[in-house]
Write a protein that holds these residues in place. Sequence first.
Motif: not given
Length: 671
Positions: A164-169
């Motif tokens: 999810l953090a990669q998607a938010l980036k």
Amino acid sequence: MEEFRQKYLSLCKEKGVEPQKSILDKLQDGRSSRLDVSGLNLSSDTCTLLARAFQEDIFFTELSLSDCMLGDEGAKALLAGLFHNTSLKVLDLKGNNLKSSGAEILGKLLARNNTLIRLVLDWNALGVWDEAFTIFCEGLGSNSALTHLDLRNNQINHHGMLALAQALKHNSNLKALDLRWNNIGLLGGRCLLEALKSNHNLEQLDLAGNNIPSDTFKALEHIVGRNTDQRSTMRENHSRTQVLSKEIQNLKQEKGRQFQNLMVTIDRQREEMGKSNRSTSVQISQLQETLDERKSAVNSLTARLQMMEAALALSEQKNHSLAELIARLKVEKEQLIEAQIRERKKEHEDIVSREGKLIREIQNLTETNVQLKNKVEEGERKCKSLQQQLFEIKQDMTNTTAELKLKLAQAEDHLEIEKRRFKQGLEDMDNLRQREVEHVNRHREESEKALQERIFKLEGQRIQLEEDLSKAKAACVAERTQAEEELSKARSQVRQEEQERVLSLEEKLRSVRNSLQELQLHFSQQKQIIAEQQSKNCQQTIETDCLRRRIEELQQELSGKDQEKVTEVNRVRLELQEQIGHLEAERIAQGGLKEKISALEREIKVLSSNHREALLDKDSEMSSMLEKLRLKEAEIKRIRDDEAQRTTYLQNAILTYVQGSPLSQYNSANK
């Protein structure tokens, strides 16, 4: 709503399936833009029919499917029909037991659909399967429309939080994210913190019940607060830049009007210069005509003089005895003529050197003319006395010689008187021509100086306006860096436009100066012609002696021209007064512009002070809220532990109940 109901009934007839009564009831009672079927038990066939209906036609902007127990298969069938839907904005899938395949189909939906704004997925189990949840996160990262995402109670651990953090980036549009009651932990909180360092658009983040340490929790709150503050400041800066752009447009319009007025005045002055040039050319042509007339008169006089010289030669042959006396008289006459020529040269030099003192020079010339007349009268007296002495000495001469002497003396006296009068007339005409030429030059130079002074004043006012605007903009730039870039672009555009206008004005001024130079060349040519004619007249002054009547007529003409000069001087004064009035009106308009600029500066100062006070208030409120949060953290930790245990118990009980319920057994039997 009725069209969708008819479509659903037609699809049921095609498949040979009975329509679900609860769905028909919802379609009758619901609103036209929202379909709410929450709480209904939807079978896989019903989901496929609804998916076809959503795929073929567009009817709703909001779809609520909460607590429908769709499962992975129902979600696959229903969400496949929403891939190419362009009207749906809000989708609610709360409590539908979505797992691995549900997470995958949701990821594909987010990757393809670019109109969905809000997605609710709480009380599902998307985070249990890591691979499926990574597919969901990849779709979220490639989506460019979703702004609100609800992932409460989805059993997301630190592995899922990493995806999810990669998607938010990569996602730059998501503004609100709800992750309450998951199991992110320390590692997940750190991953989220790293992702939010590069994401500046997330304004709302809920992380209650995730076992995140207090320091990471505070850091996340600080980053989210920073994003909200940046968004608010961006909105304020955008509004301020709009206001400033409007003010700049108004100033542009006012400057355009001023330049138009300046162009109108320059055109008027050009017309006036053209009129004055025409009048001067007419006057010069008139002077040329008068000179031609004088030349013809001088030629006639030269012919008469030649006749008289022939007669005098005959008389000289007869009167050898009187040659010595006549020679003495000629020497005296030549001395007088040379003295007159020298005095006239001195007077001409004084006239050229003293352009501003013409009246005094005229008086001096009149005095010198009186003195010359007195000298001539004294010479005549001497001649008469000499003639009387000769008459007494030579009484023995014949009567014929005496008569010839008397006639010759009378002729010489008459010639001398006429010479002096003609010389005075020529001098007066030369002075008149010089005065007229000097008056024309003076008028032209004064108009040039007035135009140049006016242009310098306007340029100085333009420079002052630019400096005032740059100061006002610099105050705003110091407070907000982003507004500075937009204002600098606007300034560059304004300066370019002003430079183009200034260049156009300079070109017009160059054309005016070129025309003035042409006029000066024309005047210089006329002066040369006049000088040549004066030299010719100086050569012919010795031969012309009989123009008394003509000089009196010229004096009358001079008096009339003096009156014309007075009228021209009055007209020039009126024109100067009109120009002064125009300049005062422009000065008043520029004062109004300065007042507007000062008012704008005061408004900017007030806005900056208000903004600073608001920031100080917000800082105080934030400090008070942080203190309150610190006090309540202990209570929240206790409540979290109790609620986490209760939720795990409830989830296990619900799963066991669902798996052992007759409905699930019936569905498995149908499959």
